[in-house]
Scaffold this motif. Structure first.
Motif, PDB file in Angstrom:
ATOM      1  N   SER A 122     -59.311  38.134  54.340  1.00 36.81           N
ATOM      2  CA  SER A 122     -59.945  36.822  54.719  1.00 36.81           C
ATOM      3  C   SER A 122     -59.257  36.538  56.197  1.00 36.81           C
ATOM      4  O   SER A 122     -60.139  36.252  57.077  1.00 36.81           O
ATOM      5  CB  SER A 122     -59.329  35.880  53.706  1.00 36.81           C
ATOM      6  N   SER A 123     -57.853  36.877  56.355  1.00 37.77           N
ATOM      7  CA  SER A 123     -57.324  36.493  57.855  1.00 37.77           C
ATOM      8  C   SER A 123     -58.296  37.368  58.825  1.00 37.77           C
ATOM      9  O   SER A 123     -58.369  36.969  60.021  1.00 37.77           O
ATOM     10  CB  SER A 123     -55.890  36.902  57.773  1.00 37.77           C
ATOM     11  N   LEU A 124     -58.274  38.898  58.635  1.00 35.48           N
ATOM     12  CA  LEU A 124     -58.987  39.886  59.523  1.00 35.48           C
ATOM     13  C   LEU A 124     -60.414  39.250  59.662  1.00 35.48           C
ATOM     14  O   LEU A 124     -60.716  39.066  60.946  1.00 35.48           O
ATOM     15  CB  LEU A 124     -58.818  41.049  58.989  1.00 35.48           C
TER      16      LEU A 124
ATOM     17  N   ILE B   1     -61.608  38.227  63.535  1.00 35.13           N
ATOM     18  CA  ILE B   1     -63.077  38.775  63.835  1.00 35.13           C
ATOM     19  C   ILE B   1     -63.864  37.793  64.217  1.00 35.13           C
ATOM     20  O   ILE B   1     -64.598  37.841  65.419  1.00 35.13           O
ATOM     21  CB  ILE B   1     -63.719  39.725  63.135  1.00 35.13           C
ATOM     22  N   GLU B   2     -64.146  36.808  63.390  1.00 40.98           N
ATOM     23  CA  GLU B   2     -65.349  35.621  63.860  1.00 40.98           C
ATOM     24  C   GLU B   2     -64.792  34.936  64.989  1.00 40.98           C
ATOM     25  O   GLU B   2     -65.667  34.639  65.784  1.00 40.98           O
ATOM     26  CB  GLU B   2     -65.347  34.689  62.543  1.00 40.98           C
ATOM     27  N   ARG B   3     -63.558  34.502  64.963  1.00 39.41           N
ATOM     28  CA  ARG B   3     -62.713  33.927  66.014  1.00 39.41           C
ATOM     29  C   ARG B   3     -63.060  34.604  67.419  1.00 39.41           C
ATOM     30  O   ARG B   3     -63.464  34.245  68.462  1.00 39.41           O
ATOM     31  CB  ARG B   3     -61.522  33.242  65.857  1.00 39.41           C
ATOM     32  N   SER B   4     -62.829  36.291  67.429  1.00 36.10           N
ATOM     33  CA  SER B   4     -63.087  36.761  68.705  1.00 36.10           C
ATOM     34  C   SER B   4     -64.466  36.544  69.136  1.00 36.10           C
ATOM     35  O   SER B   4     -64.693  36.847  70.249  1.00 36.10           O
ATOM     36  CB  SER B   4     -62.621  38.112  68.181  1.00 36.10           C
ATOM     37  N   SER B   5     -65.404  36.906  68.345  1.00 35.07           N
ATOM     38  CA  SER B   5     -66.774  36.687  68.547  1.00 35.07           C
ATOM     39  C   SER B   5     -67.156  35.517  69.085  1.00 35.07           C
ATOM     40  O   SER B   5     -68.063  35.408  70.185  1.00 35.07           O
ATOM     41  CB  SER B   5     -67.520  36.762  67.344  1.00 35.07           C
TER      42      SER B   5
ATOM     43  N   GLU C 249     -68.071  32.285  74.490  1.00 30.85           N
ATOM     44  CA  GLU C 249     -67.592  31.314  75.454  1.00 30.85           C
ATOM     45  C   GLU C 249     -67.663  31.995  76.737  1.00 30.85           C
ATOM     46  O   GLU C 249     -67.810  31.410  77.653  1.00 30.85           O
ATOM     47  CB  GLU C 249     -66.554  30.689  74.798  1.00 30.85           C
ATOM     48  N   LEU C 250     -66.897  33.073  76.730  1.00 28.04           N
ATOM     49  CA  LEU C 250     -66.615  33.774  77.768  1.00 28.04           C
ATOM     50  C   LEU C 250     -67.848  34.151  78.512  1.00 28.04           C
ATOM     51  O   LEU C 250     -67.944  34.036  80.041  1.00 28.04           O
ATOM     52  CB  LEU C 250     -65.855  35.142  77.720  1.00 28.04           C
ATOM     53  N   VAL C 251     -68.906  34.697  77.867  1.00 28.12           N
ATOM     54  CA  VAL C 251     -70.065  35.061  78.644  1.00 28.12           C
ATOM     55  C   VAL C 251     -70.873  33.851  79.179  1.00 28.12           C
ATOM     56  O   VAL C 251     -71.472  33.898  80.193  1.00 28.12           O
ATOM     57  CB  VAL C 251     -71.245  35.681  77.414  1.00 28.12           C
ATOM     58  N   ALA C 252     -70.892  32.787  78.416  1.00 27.64           N
ATOM     59  CA  ALA C 252     -71.478  31.351  78.728  1.00 27.64           C
ATOM     60  C   ALA C 252     -70.908  31.035  79.947  1.00 27.64           C
ATOM     61  O   ALA C 252     -71.255  30.773  81.158  1.00 27.64           O
ATOM     62  CB  ALA C 252     -71.397  30.225  77.963  1.00 27.64           C
TER      63      ALA C 252
END
Length: 52
Positions: free
Chosen positions: A11-13, A17-21, A26-29
């Protein structure tokens, strides 16, 4: 048939992964924003044609 066991680590992983996505989006934007372009363009021009 395999038994799927879910634990706190999975669950933590998955959350990481979801947060990384989300952060990548946000970085691309930001990269596509005018704010970043105003900062980046002068640097690119300077590196392409450095003043001597």
């Amino acid at each position: 048939m395999a038994v799927v066991v879910r634990n706190e680590d999975e669950s933590s992983l998955r959350d990481l992964i979801e947060r990384s996505s989300e952060l990548k989006g946000e970085l691309v934007a930001f990269d596509q924003s005018a704010r970043f372009d105003r900062w980046l363009t002068p640097l690119l021009l300077e590196s392409a044609w450095p003043q001597r």
